[in-house]
Design an enzyme around this catalytic site. Sequence first.
Site, PDB file in Angstrom:
ATOM      1  N   LYS A 145      20.662  84.730   8.204  1.00 53.32           N
ATOM      2  CA  LYS A 145      20.349  83.528   7.410  1.00 53.32           C
ATOM      3  C   LYS A 145      21.086  82.344   8.015  1.00 53.32           C
ATOM      4  CE  LYS A 145      18.099  82.282   3.652  1.00 53.32           C
ATOM      5  NZ  LYS A 145      16.845  82.804   3.063  1.00 53.32           N
ATOM      6  N   ASP A 159      13.482  77.938   3.886  1.00 54.89           N
ATOM      7  CA  ASP A 159      14.094  78.327   2.600  1.00 54.89           C
ATOM      8  C   ASP A 159      14.197  77.021   1.810  1.00 54.89           C
ATOM      9  OD1 ASP A 159      15.585  80.718   1.211  1.00 54.89           O
ATOM     10  OD2 ASP A 159      16.933  79.032   0.927  1.00 54.89           O
TER      11      ASP A 159
END
Length: 446
Positions: free
Chosen positions: A127, A167
């Site tokens: 991430k 995201d």
Amino acid sequence: MASQFVESIMGQVTMRNPGETEFHQAVREVAESIEVVIQKNPAFAKMKVFERLVEPERQMMFRVPWLDDKGQVQVNRGFRVQFSSAIGPYKGGIRFHPSVYLGIIKFLGFEQIFKNALTTTPIGGGKGGSDFDPKGKSDNEVMKFCQSFMSELFRHIGSDTDVPAGDIGVGGREVGFMFGQYKRLANCYTGVLTGKGLEWGGSLVRTEATGYGLVYFVTRMLQDRKTDWKGKRVTVSGSGNVAIYAVQKIEQLGAKCIAMSDSNGYIVDEAGINLNTVKRIKEIERGRIKDYVGEHKKAKYVEGCSGIWTVPCDIALPSATQNEVDEAGAKALVKNKCIAVGEGANMPSTPEAIQVFQDNGVSFGPAKAANAGGVATSALEMCQNSMRLSWTFEEVDKRLNMIMNAIYDQCTQAAEEYGMKNNLVAGANIAGFLKVAKSMMAQGVV
Ligand code: NDP
């Protein structure tokens, strides 16, 4: 009382990662679920599989300097955490939000390991993100920032190494700017990011995938209760990518969304939220959810987010951000006879809220299973890029539906096998962990 295994893991994790509370929360949940697996498989304990998993393989933190429209220098911080490559290249989104710090990126990267394992596709966990806030910035400023961010990130990623995606705060516009800069620096046209535009390597259904996948997953939860979406009242927090496409799909299946939100407040429209209005406000005008009531006079707007869970509904889909449903929110949902909660966002329910749902017979679909449709479709985008092919909408949607069903089956089977029937939290953690743990055992101490 927490067991010795959980306490020992948490002691190590909190000492090594001080102040990273979201990361601690995510690790604790998985540790509690997989303890039974460790007991059954002493080799996992001997080879310290979980102790290795909680330590990222690599983490980068870097300066992101850029010039704003006034010609002034701005400085943000960039992150990429490459958590686990046990089953494939690191894969996970990039978040741009002022709240981003290492602990948020680590919680998201850790969750991503198990989520990606559940998708049945060969992708590892990672991430990234930045504390940059795209809100209120011009397109030019967003481009300058994205180019600077990618000027450092590009050396760490690659289509067989690490494949980022979007995201919170990172949608098609940001992916485009980052892809352009990557291509320029690497002199290579490759599927290094997913969520790309359809004209330049993107996959149909990727935009809709997390929301649609969430609804496919919850459909199975409802089937287990011998019911479906028809006539149900649904509350969906957030009004971004996940929320919008979840609402689109539930409407197709005969349900009505009566409440949505953004980080300032929520709207309630008993007639059913008009999704076209929300899409225009959020996707085109980049406005605020409260603008909705200017056009729909019978709808009401309430300042502040947490009250959304007090709106009576049959099904709740928290799809904004972490820890947005607390114990009080969960109790309000139970009081109003909500039968199912499917997590569209990552870790939107606090541990106390999950306990309330489980104690009161509310079907609960945890994020790492229920929202895995986005990353699964990203893996399908990688697949199409490698083949230099594009599948039709129907083809990708069919695969997404099959994957969400496979995830549901893995979760229910693992939960049952380990004596926790119907506990999808335990099932998701166990099934995801087993796949990664077996791969780590096969690959030696790395
Ligand atoms: P978007 O940026 O498109 O939308 C986020 C939405 O949540 C906006 O409505 C935003 O409101 C709201 N929000 C963001 N932060 C907060 C906050 N601190 N408090 C209250 N509301 C907030 O993001 P996505 O829809 O892509 O992501 C939403 C969630 O889904 C995240 O948890 C993400 O990690 C998760 N997710 C996303 C996937 C994807 O494919 N996009 C895949 C899997 C999970 P505002 O406009 O006011 O900021």
